[in-house]
Design a protein around this motif. Structure first.
Motif, short mmCIF file in Angstrom:
data_model
loop_
_atom_site.label_atom_id
_atom_site.label_comp_id
_atom_site.label_asym_id
_atom_site.label_seq_id
_atom_site.Cartn_x
_atom_site.Cartn_y
_atom_site.Cartn_z
N GLN A 161 0.83 -1.20 0.00
CA GLN A 161 0.00 0.00 0.00
C GLN A 161 0.87 1.26 0.00
O GLN A 161 0.56 2.25 0.62
N TRP A 162 2.00 1.20 -0.70
CA TRP A 162 2.91 2.33 -0.73
C TRP A 162 2.24 3.54 -1.37
O TRP A 162 1.59 3.43 -2.41
N LEU A 216 0.83 -1.24 -8.26
CA LEU A 216 0.99 0.18 -7.98
C LEU A 216 1.49 0.92 -9.23
O LEU A 216 2.59 1.45 -9.24
N PRO A 217 0.68 0.95 -10.28
CA PRO A 217 1.16 1.54 -11.54
C PRO A 217 1.52 3.02 -11.42
O PRO A 217 2.35 3.51 -12.19
N ASP A 257 -7.80 1.08 -6.98
CA ASP A 257 -8.77 1.34 -5.91
C ASP A 257 -8.76 2.80 -5.50
O ASP A 257 -9.83 3.41 -5.31
N GLU A 258 -7.56 3.37 -5.36
CA GLU A 258 -7.48 4.78 -4.99
C GLU A 258 -8.05 5.67 -6.08
O GLU A 258 -8.75 6.66 -5.80
N LEU A 259 -7.80 5.31 -7.33
CA LEU A 259 -8.32 6.10 -8.45
C LEU A 259 -9.85 6.09 -8.44
O LEU A 259 -10.49 7.14 -8.62
N LEU A 260 -10.46 4.93 -8.25
CA LEU A 260 -11.92 4.85 -8.23
C LEU A 260 -12.51 5.64 -7.07
O LEU A 260 -13.58 6.25 -7.21
#
Length: 356
Positions: A161-162, A216-217, A257-260
């Motif tokens: 989760q960096w 983590l793209p 997930d963060e993007l959504l």
């Protein structure tokens, strides 16, 4: 002699033994009964040794048992009564015989923690079978190969989760380095691990580290020229200067997930757009597109590591295509937690535990 130094609060060795015995008594299992069961399990093995060797085997057997009792009482006292189960007794016997054959403390730690883990699961479920197989397989692996398996596990079997490169480098240096520092492996080690069923060479051809780049793209993108990013993404303040080239731009999110979540907060309520609309798909395409070269990805992951015996590029290229089997992952996970304590990130073994 106790092997597990980290996290002990029981004082000196004799006091730790007494504390462990008290736990067994409170759970309805007499400590002397545990010792008797253990001795009975390996009696047939003892008869096969000369007197001199038998004395050493008995000493190592008691050392193993005491470490197991202390570890069980501290980590999973509620599962002490599992020693009454036939599968636990059989696996305890196997673990004791393996340890007394060599006296290797690193192996002893792994075997003890595998036994403790087995005590917490139901007999004959998938995870229990994998643990029992791991007890049988671990003695066929050298300490150096255990560290190699741990290294592979960190790269291929952990979800990170960096949030930025600084956090990535800090965690790699803290978590991977203890296993990488003295690593000295070549292809023969991996072939051995594959031959005993601890791993295999993945025919998909993914390079070592590709899973992390895919997870983590946002940390492994080259970035885009501003005109290459759709206008609606720019208008919603979802981009920032690229972390690898400030003249370019990338999404602020590091993973899907963060993007959504960002889209849900910034875009969907305002415009009433469903998550299944084409716009989120377009944003995900931008997030995952234009990744850095494989060599640069490996360089980033290897950068915080230090090893006087291995060249980073050699080591990372060596592991290309190699992945652990389920049993190999059980061994690697156990070895890591025996050394470092509980892992905070979600792993392959956590998913298996949750499914049982």
């Amino acid at each position: 002699m106790t092997w597990f130094r980290q996290g002990q609060t029981g004082g000196d060795y004799s006091r730790q033994i007494q504390a462990a015995q008290n736990v067994y008594i409170s759970e309805g299992v007499k400590p002397d009964e545990v010792v008797r069961i253990s001795h009975e399990l390996i009696r047939a093995e003892l008869d096969r040794f000369t007197q001199t060797a038998r004395t050493e085997v008995e000493r190592l057997s008691l050392e193993f048992l005491e470490n197991y009792m202390m570890r069980q009482s501290r980590v999973a006292p509620e599962s002490v009564e599992s020693l009454k189960r036939p599968d636990m007794q059989r696996t305890l016997q196997s673990a004791q015989i393996s340890f007394t054959s060599c006296g290797d403390e690193n192996l002893g730690q792994v075997l003890v923690d595998l036994l403790v883990e087995l005590s917490r699961v139901q007999p004959r479920d998938f995870y229990a079978i994998a643990i029992a197989e791991a007890v049988a397989l671990a003695p066929k692996v050298t300490t150096n190969q255990l560290d190699a398996m741990a290294f592979v596990y960190f790269v291929r079997n952990v979800e990170y989760q960096w949030e930025d490169l600084a956090q990535m480098r800090l965690e790699i240096a803290r978590s991977w380095q203890p296993f990488f520092a003295k690593l000295d492996v070549d292809r023969s080690d991996l072939l051995h691990l594959a031959s005993i069923g601890a791993g295999s060479f993945d025919i998909s051809g993914k390079f070592f580290g590709e899973q992390i780049c895919e997870q983590l793209p946002g940390l492994f993108t080259n970035g885009y020229k501003l005109r290459e990013i759709p206008r609606w993404i720019r208008d919603e303040d979802l981009i920032m200067p690229a972390i690898r080239n400030p003249k370019l731009y990338q999404l602020k999110a590091v993973d899907t997930d963060e993007l959504l979540r960002q889209l849900e907060l910034a875009l969907l309520p305002e415009h009433g757009i469903s998550p299944y609309h084409s716009l989120p798909a377009e944003a995900i395409r931008i997030l995952k597109g234009n990744p850095i070269l494989e060599s640069l990805c490996k360089e980033d992951l290897a950068g915080p590591l230090d090893n006087s015996k291995l060249v980073h590029s050699y080591c990372f290229n060596l592991f290309d295509g190699f992945e652990l089997s389920v049993v190999g992952a059980v061994i690697a996970h156990t070895h890591i937690e025996s050394v470092m304590g509980r892992l905070s990130n979600k792993t392959t073994i956590d998913k298996i535990r949750a499914s049982q």
